[in-house]
Design a protein around this motif. Structure first.
Motif, PDB file in Angstrom:
ATOM      1  N   GLU A  11      18.925  32.159 -33.923  1.00 12.98           N
ATOM      2  CA  GLU A  11      17.961  30.844 -34.016  1.00 12.98           C
ATOM      3  C   GLU A  11      17.136  31.404 -32.573  1.00 12.98           C
ATOM      4  OE1 GLU A  11      19.657  27.477 -34.805  1.00 12.98           O
ATOM      5  OE2 GLU A  11      19.515  27.314 -36.829  1.00 12.98           O
ATOM      6  N   PRO A  12      17.592  31.367 -30.941  1.00 14.45           N
ATOM      7  CA  PRO A  12      17.484  31.220 -30.257  1.00 14.45           C
ATOM      8  C   PRO A  12      16.471  32.619 -29.839  1.00 14.45           C
ATOM      9  CG  PRO A  12      19.663  31.648 -30.157  1.00 14.45           C
ATOM     10  CD  PRO A  12      19.580  31.562 -31.538  1.00 14.45           C
ATOM     11  N   LEU A  13      16.269  33.745 -30.595  1.00 12.54           N
ATOM     12  CA  LEU A  13      15.478  34.380 -31.017  1.00 12.54           C
ATOM     13  C   LEU A  13      13.989  34.165 -31.124  1.00 12.54           C
ATOM     14  CD1 LEU A  13      17.609  38.392 -31.094  1.00 12.54           C
ATOM     15  CD2 LEU A  13      16.108  37.381 -29.354  1.00 12.54           C
ATOM     16  N   LEU A  14      13.929  33.311 -32.178  1.00 10.93           N
ATOM     17  CA  LEU A  14      13.080  32.530 -33.443  1.00 10.93           C
ATOM     18  C   LEU A  14      12.447  31.663 -32.855  1.00 10.93           C
ATOM     19  CD1 LEU A  14      15.345  33.089 -36.754  1.00 10.93           C
ATOM     20  CD2 LEU A  14      12.667  34.057 -35.887  1.00 10.93           C
ATOM     21  N   ALA A  15      13.024  31.356 -31.490  1.00  9.33           N
ATOM     22  CA  ALA A  15      12.816  29.481 -30.337  1.00  9.33           C
ATOM     23  C   ALA A  15      11.318  30.442 -29.001  1.00  9.33           C
ATOM     24  CB  ALA A  15      13.505  28.657 -29.991  1.00  9.33           C
ATOM     25  N   LEU A  16      11.230  31.185 -29.035  1.00 11.56           N
ATOM     26  CA  LEU A  16      10.885  32.648 -28.251  1.00 11.56           C
ATOM     27  C   LEU A  16       9.214  32.624 -29.036  1.00 11.56           C
ATOM     28  CD1 LEU A  16      13.317  34.687 -26.102  1.00 11.56           C
ATOM     29  CD2 LEU A  16      12.467  32.669 -25.052  1.00 11.56           C
ATOM     30  N   PRO A  17       8.200  32.608 -27.749  1.00 12.91           N
ATOM     31  CA  PRO A  17       7.444  33.152 -28.944  1.00 12.91           C
ATOM     32  C   PRO A  17       7.448  34.317 -29.101  1.00 12.91           C
ATOM     33  CG  PRO A  17       7.009  31.814 -26.479  1.00 12.91           C
ATOM     34  CD  PRO A  17       8.379  32.231 -26.944  1.00 12.91           C
ATOM     35  N   HIS A  18       6.476  34.343 -30.150  1.00  5.15           N
ATOM     36  CA  HIS A  18       6.556  35.966 -30.542  1.00  5.15           C
ATOM     37  C   HIS A  18       5.445  35.861 -31.319  1.00  5.15           C
ATOM     38  CE1 HIS A  18       9.286  33.368 -33.746  1.00  5.15           C
ATOM     39  NE2 HIS A  18       8.368  34.192 -34.509  1.00  5.15           N
ATOM     40  N   GLU A  19       5.447  37.543 -31.715  1.00  3.16           N
ATOM     41  CA  GLU A  19       3.841  37.552 -32.518  1.00  3.16           C
ATOM     42  C   GLU A  19       4.328  37.838 -34.190  1.00  3.16           C
ATOM     43  OE1 GLU A  19       1.047  37.050 -31.282  1.00  3.16           O
ATOM     44  OE2 GLU A  19       2.976  36.993 -29.140  1.00  3.16           O
ATOM     45  N   VAL A  20       5.153  38.554 -34.663  1.00  5.90           N
ATOM     46  CA  VAL A  20       6.135  38.944 -35.460  1.00  5.90           C
ATOM     47  C   VAL A  20       6.960  38.321 -35.451  1.00  5.90           C
ATOM     48  CG1 VAL A  20       6.159  41.145 -37.017  1.00  5.90           C
ATOM     49  CG2 VAL A  20       3.875  40.845 -35.610  1.00  5.90           C
ATOM     50  N   GLU A  21       7.301  38.285 -37.077  1.00 12.11           N
ATOM     51  CA  GLU A  21       8.440  37.289 -37.519  1.00 12.11           C
ATOM     52  C   GLU A  21       9.322  38.191 -38.976  1.00 12.11           C
ATOM     53  OE1 GLU A  21      10.974  33.409 -38.871  1.00 12.11           O
ATOM     54  OE2 GLU A  21       9.864  33.378 -37.199  1.00 12.11           O
ATOM     55  N   LEU A  22      10.173  38.636 -39.388  1.00  5.59           N
ATOM     56  CA  LEU A  22      10.511  39.228 -40.649  1.00  5.59           C
ATOM     57  C   LEU A  22      11.924  39.374 -40.667  1.00  5.59           C
ATOM     58  CD1 LEU A  22       8.635  42.987 -40.486  1.00  5.59           C
ATOM     59  CD2 LEU A  22       8.353  40.807 -41.921  1.00  5.59           C
ATOM     60  N   VAL A  23      12.434  37.925 -41.238  1.00  4.57           N
ATOM     61  CA  VAL A  23      13.875  37.814 -41.616  1.00  4.57           C
ATOM     62  C   VAL A  23      14.181  38.503 -42.891  1.00  4.57           C
ATOM     63  CG1 VAL A  23      15.775  35.942 -40.998  1.00  4.57           C
ATOM     64  CG2 VAL A  23      14.025  36.614 -39.036  1.00  4.57           C
ATOM     65  N   GLY A  24      15.253  38.674 -43.305  1.00  9.05           N
ATOM     66  CA  GLY A  24      15.875  39.084 -44.515  1.00  9.05           C
ATOM     67  C   GLY A  24      16.493  39.581 -45.615  1.00  9.05           C
ATOM     68  N   ASP A  25      17.272  40.043 -46.025  1.00  9.51           N
ATOM     69  CA  ASP A  25      17.704  40.563 -46.889  1.00  9.51           C
ATOM     70  C   ASP A  25      17.075  42.166 -46.922  1.00  9.51           C
ATOM     71  OD1 ASP A  25      20.318  38.709 -46.886  1.00  9.51           O
ATOM     72  OD2 ASP A  25      19.607  38.611 -48.783  1.00  9.51           O
ATOM     73  N   MET A  26      18.000  43.265 -47.086  1.00 15.41           N
ATOM     74  CA  MET A  26      17.436  44.299 -47.184  1.00 15.41           C
ATOM     75  C   MET A  26      19.074  45.434 -47.124  1.00 15.41           C
ATOM     76  SD  MET A  26      15.675  46.840 -43.853  1.00 15.41           S
ATOM     77  CE  MET A  26      13.645  45.726 -44.459  1.00 15.41           C
ATOM     78  N   PRO A  27      18.440  46.239 -48.121  1.00 16.97           N
ATOM     79  CA  PRO A  27      19.097  47.135 -47.990  1.00 16.97           C
ATOM     80  C   PRO A  27      19.643  48.119 -47.111  1.00 16.97           C
ATOM     81  CG  PRO A  27      17.692  47.387 -49.996  1.00 16.97           C
ATOM     82  CD  PRO A  27      17.437  46.078 -48.885  1.00 16.97           C
ATOM     83  N   TYR A  28      20.292  48.262 -47.017  1.00 15.07           N
ATOM     84  CA  TYR A  28      20.496  49.051 -45.592  1.00 15.07           C
ATOM     85  C   TYR A  28      20.363  50.516 -45.402  1.00 15.07           C
ATOM     86  CZ  TYR A  28      23.793  51.911 -42.212  1.00 15.07           C
ATOM     87  OH  TYR A  28      24.101  53.143 -41.388  1.00 15.07           O
TER      88      TYR A  28
END
Length: 460
Positions: free
Chosen positions: A287-304
């Motif tokens: 959440e703290p990183l998402l609160a900063l102004p950003h151009e790309v956001e990818l958050v999700g489950d992913m096989p290692y």
């Protein structure tokens, strides 16, 4: 050196005896076989033995000793120092030996010496199991583990070498030995960080850990927000559990679908959180990183194993890497780190990383020659470029980064991250207090320093 007639007869016998192929200068395929990941490395071995199994390795080492050839070992991956080759040497090439055998009941895996992280991770993933691997799928397992081994899972599961259960080795006298906690324990100790100094690792057995879920958060920021992103990333890691890791880095915006066109080819700052758990918990941590102004956001489950492929680089580019392990990441150092990104070679695949340690790394066994274990942070500048005309600029940038962050350095270093930087850096990577003990093990198993194409430990 052996006479030409003796050398010719021995080479003919090796060609006959080996299940794999034997290549010498002038043979079809020789030039292709001597190409390594780092295009700065251009060496001409006397013989390349492409071994099919451990018996082939024994035959190859015996051949090398008969002709008094120094021996280089090529595992599966992309050692930046280029030690897989030596001018006039015998190269024991293990790349055909990449079988992986998973024992899910024992939570252990046997990995042949030529396997890459992709071979390992794809084999263990169906069982919901994993172990600490490198930060790319093309990393070779053998050299990675025996050099110490740091990666996305190390804060949760320890360094790769902390998960080492046993090694199958062919020594300089062409003997097959096993090393584990009970059998040849002094050799086993030395293999925890001593790399390829003691023989050819034909297979390793590693401990596995349950990893039923894995998730990532990747955010791209404009460079002007880089210092804020690095500071916030630091706080997220400090407050988070050992299961969270990752890196904050500067890179050239890649030509991927998720990257806005105006950022492709431009300098960007990225925050990558990795999590040995699910998306919901990671999103809260991020959440703290998402609160900063950003151009790309990818958050999700992913096989290692899929994440492992995200940062792969094609072979054939020019590489110069280094690293400093740090006492911390204070604000002043954050500013220094971010300022050095401004002179990065862009656009190139070059990256400028800061990543956390701590967690299971710091809690791991301290008796091994892994002196960088207690450093809470590391900076890892690695230049990757194509044009030989950029050689000077790229190398100078890496060295400038090292010099700039050195006031915060612990003095220790992970040797797999560096090329040829001199004997003092090898000592720093092994620990001065461990060197005499390592030299004694080297004397026992390789008294003639046959295996010298590495961060070398000299026999005493």
């Amino acid at each position: 050196m052996a006479s030409l007639s003796k050398a010719g007869a021995a080479l003919a016998a090796l060609r006959e005896d080996l299940v794999g192929d034997v290549l010498a200068p002038g043979d079809p395929g020789y030039d292709e076989a001597r190409v390594v990941f780092n295009a700065l490395i251009d060496r001409r071995p006397a013989v390349i033995a492409q071994c099919a199994d451990a018996t082939d390795v024994v035959r190859a080492v015996r051949f090398g000793r008969e002709l008094d050839l120094p021996i280089a070992v090529r595992g599966g991956g992309h050692g930046v120092a280029g030690t897989a080759l030596g001018d006039g040497a015998l190269v024991v090439d293990l790349r055909r030996m990449h079988h992986v055998t998973v024992d899910p009941a024992a939570e252990a895996v046997r990995v042949e010496g030529g396997a890459t992280m992709s071979h390992l991770d794809r084999a263990t993933q169906p069982y919901g199991l994993a172990t600490t691997g490198g930060r790319a799928s093309t990393t070779g397992v053998g050299g990675f583990v025996l050099g110490g081994g740091t990666g996305w899972l190390d804060r949760a599961f320890g360094l790769a070498v902390d998960n080492l259960l046993g090694v199958e080795l062919v020594t300089a006298d062409a003997e097959r030995v096993h090393a584990n906690a009970d059998e040849n324990p002094e050799l086993f100790w030395a293999l925890h960080g001593g790399g390829g100094n003691f023989g050819v690792a034909t297979a390793l057995t590693l401990e596995l850990h349950e990893l039923p879920e894995f998730a990532i958060a990747l955010l791209l920021y404009l460079p002007k927000f880089g210092p804020d992103a690095v500071r916030v990333f630091r706080e997220v890691i400090t407050a988070g559990p050992d299961e969270v890791g990752g890196a904050v880095l500067y890179l050239t915006g890649p030509p991927e679908e998720f990257v806005p066109p105006e950022l492709v080819g431009e300098l960007v700052c990225a925050g990558l959180l990795t999590y040995a758990g699910g998306e919901d918990d990671l999103r809260k941590l991020a959440e703290p990183l998402l609160a900063l102004p950003h151009e790309v956001e990818l958050v999700g489950d992913m096989p290692y194993a899929d994440l492992q492929c995200m940062l792969d680089f094609p072979p054939g580019l020019r590489n110069y890497w280094s690293a400093e392990y740090l006492t911390g990441l204070p604000d002043e150092l954050v500013d220094v780190f971010c300022a050095r990104a401004e002179s990065m070679p862009v656009p190139t695949p070059t990256q400028h990383l800061a990543f956390p340690q701590g967690g299971a790394i710091a809690a791991g066994p301290h008796e091994y020659p892994v002196p960088y274990r207690d450093a809470p942070w590391a900076v890892h500048p690695f230049a990757i470029w194509d044009d030989p005309g950029d050689d000077g600029r790229a190398v100078a940038w890496v060295r400038d980064v090292r010099a700039a962050v050195r006031p915060w350095s612990t003095g220790a270093v992970y040797l797999n991250f560096i090329g040829e930087e001199g004997a003092d850096r090898v000592r720093a990577g092994l620990g001065a207090g461990n060197l005499l003990r390592l030299e004694k093990v080297k004397r026992k198993y390789d008294p003639d320093n046959v295996f010298r194409f590495n961060h070398n430990i000299r026999p005493i």
